[in-house]
Design a protein around this motif. Sequence first.
Motif, PDB file in Angstrom:
ATOM      1  N   ASP A   1      -7.604  47.351 117.985  1.00 12.81           N
ATOM      2  CA  ASP A   1      -7.819  48.798 118.152  1.00 12.81           C
ATOM      3  C   ASP A   1      -8.425  49.114 119.512  1.00 12.81           C
ATOM      4  O   ASP A   1      -8.107  50.122 120.130  1.00 12.81           O
ATOM      5  CB  ASP A   1      -8.758  49.329 117.053  1.00 12.81           C
ATOM      6  CG  ASP A   1      -8.000  49.567 115.747  1.00 12.81           C
ATOM      7  OD1 ASP A   1      -6.790  49.317 115.718  1.00 12.81           O
ATOM      8  OD2 ASP A   1      -8.638  49.996 114.769  1.00 12.81           O
TER       9      ASP A   1
ATOM     10  N   ARG B   1      -2.269  50.471 117.572  1.00 13.20           N
ATOM     11  CA  ARG B   1      -3.480  50.263 116.774  1.00 13.20           C
ATOM     12  C   ARG B   1      -3.200  49.406 115.548  1.00 13.20           C
ATOM     13  O   ARG B   1      -2.117  49.461 114.986  1.00 13.20           O
ATOM     14  CB  ARG B   1      -4.007  51.620 116.304  1.00 13.20           C
ATOM     15  CG  ARG B   1      -4.836  52.348 117.326  1.00 13.20           C
ATOM     16  CD  ARG B   1      -5.516  53.504 116.630  1.00 13.20           C
ATOM     17  NE  ARG B   1      -6.362  54.231 117.536  1.00 13.20           N
ATOM     18  CZ  ARG B   1      -6.379  55.548 117.633  1.00 13.20           C
ATOM     19  NH1 ARG B   1      -5.591  56.256 116.877  1.00 13.20           N
ATOM     20  NH2 ARG B   1      -7.185  56.149 118.468  1.00 13.20           N
ATOM     21  N   TYR B   2      -4.211  48.657 115.141  1.00 12.35           N
ATOM     22  CA  TYR B   2      -4.116  47.868 113.916  1.00 12.35           C
ATOM     23  C   TYR B   2      -4.395  48.756 112.704  1.00 12.35           C
ATOM     24  O   TYR B   2      -3.737  48.661 111.681  1.00 12.35           O
ATOM     25  CB  TYR B   2      -5.132  46.721 113.991  1.00 12.35           C
ATOM     26  CG  TYR B   2      -5.120  45.799 112.799  1.00 12.35           C
ATOM     27  CD1 TYR B   2      -4.167  44.788 112.684  1.00 12.35           C
ATOM     28  CD2 TYR B   2      -6.060  45.929 111.776  1.00 12.35           C
ATOM     29  CE1 TYR B   2      -4.154  43.929 111.591  1.00 12.35           C
ATOM     30  CE2 TYR B   2      -6.058  45.079 110.677  1.00 12.35           C
ATOM     31  CZ  TYR B   2      -5.107  44.084 110.587  1.00 12.35           C
ATOM     32  OH  TYR B   2      -5.108  43.252 109.501  1.00 12.35           O
ATOM     33  N   THR B   3      -5.362  49.636 112.856  1.00 10.87           N
ATOM     34  CA  THR B   3      -5.790  50.478 111.734  1.00 10.87           C
ATOM     35  C   THR B   3      -4.646  51.368 111.248  1.00 10.87           C
ATOM     36  O   THR B   3      -3.969  52.010 112.037  1.00 10.87           O
ATOM     37  CB  THR B   3      -6.999  51.343 112.166  1.00 10.87           C
ATOM     38  OG1 THR B   3      -8.033  50.473 112.602  1.00 10.87           O
ATOM     39  CG2 THR B   3      -7.502  52.203 111.029  1.00 10.87           C
TER      40      THR B   3
ATOM     41  N   HIS C   1     -15.296  51.346 110.552  1.00 15.03           N
ATOM     42  CA  HIS C   1     -14.541  50.283 109.864  1.00 15.03           C
ATOM     43  C   HIS C   1     -15.122  49.899 108.504  1.00 15.03           C
ATOM     44  O   HIS C   1     -14.554  49.051 107.814  1.00 15.03           O
ATOM     45  CB  HIS C   1     -14.477  49.031 110.750  1.00 15.03           C
ATOM     46  CG  HIS C   1     -13.803  49.289 112.070  1.00 15.03           C
ATOM     47  ND1 HIS C   1     -12.442  49.402 112.207  1.00 15.03           N
ATOM     48  CD2 HIS C   1     -14.312  49.495 113.313  1.00 15.03           C
ATOM     49  CE1 HIS C   1     -12.130  49.642 113.473  1.00 15.03           C
ATOM     50  NE2 HIS C   1     -13.247  49.697 114.161  1.00 15.03           N
TER      51      HIS C   1
ATOM     52  N   ARG D   1      -6.181  46.723 107.217  1.00 10.77           N
ATOM     53  CA  ARG D   1      -5.793  47.864 108.065  1.00 10.77           C
ATOM     54  C   ARG D   1      -6.377  49.164 107.511  1.00 10.77           C
ATOM     55  O   ARG D   1      -6.323  50.203 108.162  1.00 10.77           O
ATOM     56  CB  ARG D   1      -4.271  47.993 108.146  1.00 10.77           C
ATOM     57  CG  ARG D   1      -3.604  46.950 109.001  1.00 10.77           C
ATOM     58  CD  ARG D   1      -2.129  47.194 109.067  1.00 10.77           C
ATOM     59  NE  ARG D   1      -1.830  48.368 109.885  1.00 10.77           N
ATOM     60  CZ  ARG D   1      -0.767  49.142 109.715  1.00 10.77           C
ATOM     61  NH1 ARG D   1       0.086  48.895 108.761  1.00 10.77           N
ATOM     62  NH2 ARG D   1      -0.568  50.170 110.499  1.00 10.77           N
TER      63      ARG D   1
END
Lengths: 403, 416
Positions: A27, A33-35, A81, A130
Motif C-alpha cells: 500500500d 494497492r493491496y487493500t 489496518h 486485504r
Amino acid sequence: MVSEDWALIVASFFVRVGFFLFGIYQDANFKVRYTDIDYFVFHDAAKYVYEGKSPYARDTYRYTPLLSWLLVPNHYFGWFHLGKIIFVVFDLITGLIIMKLLNQAISKKRALILESIWLLNPMVITISTRGNAESVLCCLIMLTLYYLQKGSYTIAGLLYGLSIHLKIYPIIYCIPMAIFIYYRTSKQGSRAQLTSLLNIGLSTLVTLLGCGWAMYKMYGYEFLDQAYLYHLYRTDHRHNFSIWNMLLYLDSANKGSGGSNLSKYAFVPQLLLALITGCLEWRNPIFDNLLSVLFVQTFAFVAYNKVCTSQYFVWYLIFLPFYLSRSHISWRKSLLMATLWVVTQALWLSQGYYLEFEGKNVFYPGLFVASALFFLTNVWLLGQFITDIKTPVSSTSASKKNN
Amino acid sequence: MVTRHRVTVLYNAPEDIGSHMSQNDTHLTVRGGPGVVLQQRWLLERTRGVDESFKRITWRPRVDLTRDLSVIENELSAGFSVYSNSTDVPERFISNPIYNSFHSEKFDIEQYLPPEVDVNLVWNPEDFTYDITVEPSQIQIVEYRQLKQGEEFTVGEAKDEKLEVGVFFVDASDESDVDIGGIRCNWDMDDGKLETCQKTSLLYKQGHIAYDRSLQRTPVYLEQPIGLHPKVMIDLTNFKERSQCMYLMHLQLPLELFVDKFQSSPLLLFGEHDLELPEYSLRDKAWGSESIFELKAGTMNEITLHSRYIEPSNGSKEEFKVAFDPEIIFACDTGDNRIARNPFYKKGLGYESFFTDDTSFRHLNSTTLSVPIPRTDTNDYFKIKYATFICLLVSIIYIFSKVFGSNRKKASVKRE
C-alpha cells in the motif's frame, strides 16, 4: 489437538502475518494497492459510526451495520489496518472449526492436507488480509455447523440467523440442514423431529428478526434498502464472471426499446438448482454428507448468480475440505477439473484486464465467450460433484471408516 | 431602452494603433494582426422583476485553449457553462451551496438567455468566447474574438445604443498589475456621429492571470494505457510552495466520468458522484460533476477518475471518446479586493465564487484530455441473448440429469 494441528495453526498464523505486513508495504510503496476496495468502504462506514452517524452515509455501503461496528476500533485506536486483523482472526477460527469438523476417520496426513486447503490457501489468506469481510460470515456458518453437529440446535439457530442477517444467501442452507435434523432425530419420534426443527427455526428467527428489527430501529428504511432490497434491484451491469453479465448490461441500456426479459429471471434457475442440490442431503442424511451437499449447493448458487466475483468463491471454499474428504474422484480427474477451472478463469481475467486496465473493447466476443466458458466449466464441475456425492460408498470402505 | 455598447481592441504595441485604425464621421475601422483581441460588451438595463437571482453563462470554444490570452480576457472554462444562484434548480443542473450549474460541450445559448435580450447578436460559438451576466437590473454580454491578420472590424452606432470604442496597447504588465494605454472614442447618440477620441490610460489588477506558454509549462496528461480508471497526471515537480497560495485543479467532468470522493479526497465535489450507476441511468438527473482538488508542488500529482458504463453502440465501429479540460490554477490571497473586478471582467459565479474577493488565479495550463470508453454493440445483442439462453438451458438439463439420473458406476477409489 495434536502437535501437527498446532504446527499448522501457528504456520497459518505466521503466513497471515506475512501477507498482512506485505499488504501494508505494498500500500505504501506500489501503485496497485493491496487493500481491498471494500475495506475502504467498511473503514469509512465505521468512521461515520464512530462519529455517531449512520454507516450508510458512506456511498456503496450495502451491508449490515454490524460490519461497520466491527471496524470502529480502527478509528478508536487510529490504525487503518486494525480491522484486517479482526478479519484474520475470524479466518483462523474458521480454520480451527474446519479442523474440528473434518471427518475423524481420515488419516492425519490427509486431514492436514485438507485443512491446509483453508488454512494455507493463498486465496483465503489474501481475502482476509486485504480486508474483505467474507471471513466473518464464513466463521459464523462454520460455527453454525459445529453446533448443529453437536446437537445444540438453539445455538446453531442463533448463529445461523446472524449469518443470514449478515448476508442473505446462507438461507439456502435451511433445506439440507432441515433434512439432516429431520433424519437425525427420526429415531426419537416425530415429536422430537418437530421440536428440533422448531427449535432451530425459531432461534434462527430470533437473531435474524431481532438484528433486523434493531438495525431498522437505529437506521430506518435505509438499512432495509441498502442491506437487503438493493441486492434485488441492483443492475449489475459492470463486468464480472457471471454468464448473465453481458445480457444485464445490454438489457439495462435497452430499457423499453427491444430489450429482453430473460435477465429479469436470473434468480429462477439459480434458486431452482440451489433447491434441488440442497435436496441431495435426502439421499444420505448424515452430517458428513451435509457438508458436501452444502459445498455443491453453494457452488451451484455462485455459478448461476447474476453477479460473480472472486470473493464469492470463498463461499464454497469453506466446504471444500469436507467435500474432498469424502470424494471418490480420481486425482487425474481432479487435476483436470482444477486445471479447467483455473484456465477458464484466467481466460476471463485476461479479458477483464484488457477491458479494465487497457480500455480495450473486448466485450464481445472476448469477455462474453470467456464468461460462457467459465460458466460451462463450472456447470461441468458441478455435474461431477453431484455424481460424486451420489456415488454409493462400498460396504468395505464404509466399515473401514467406521472402524 | 438604451443599450450601452463598448468595443475594446488590444494591440501589442502603440504603433499598431495608428497603422491598424481608420475612421470617418460615423464609423471606426480596426484591422487585425497577430495577437490582436477584440472585446465587445453590451449592457442592457432590465426592469426589476420578482426574480432577484443572478445568472452567468460562459462559452469558450475548445480550440481557444491553444491560444495565449491577453490581459483584458478572463480565462474561462472551456465549453458551455451556466451558473445560477436561483432557488429553482432546473433539470440536469447540479447544486452547491453557492450556485447551481450546468455544463455541456454544446453551445445552447438560446435556452438560457432571458427573452428580453435582443441585440441582433450573431452568435459565433466556433470562434468567439462569451461571458454573460444576468443580474436583476441589467444584463451584460461580453464577447471576445481574435482579430486576425487581414480581418477588419467596423463599428458604428446603432439605434438606441450608446457606443464607446477603446483601442489600446499593453504598456506594461507584471504578475498582477496591468497598464494599458490608447484612445477612447464616443459617439453622439442623436446623430450617430463619432464625437470625440481622447488618449486614455488604464491601470488595473488582474483577477485571472492567463496561461503563458513561454513561461513554466505544467504537463497534464493521462497515464497510458487508459483503462476504466483514467489517471490524470499533473507534473508540478518544477513548482514551489508559496505562502498564502494553493495549487488547484478544477474539473468539470461529463457524466461519463466521475470522481470517487472516498478515494481521491477532493476539496470540493458537487454533482453526480454515484459510484456505480451507468451513464444512461443518470443522464436525466445531472450533466456531470464539478470538483476542485488541491495539488502538491514539487511532485507528480495523480488524480484517479473512473469511467461509467455507457450506452452500447448501434453498429458503429467508431471509438467512443469523452473529453474534459482540467484547469490547473495557482490561487493566491493578495489582500487586495480590487482584483475582483477590473474594466474588462469581474468575479462572478463559477469556481471563483468559492474564493475570497482578494484571490488571484494564475492559470498554469490549458489542456484537453480525451478518455476512450469501451462499449458493447447492440448488433451483438441477439447473439449474446441466445448464447446465454442456450448455455443456461443446456446446463439446467445437464444438472437435472445428474441429480435425478442414476450413477453408472460405484466409487472406484478406495476410501481410507
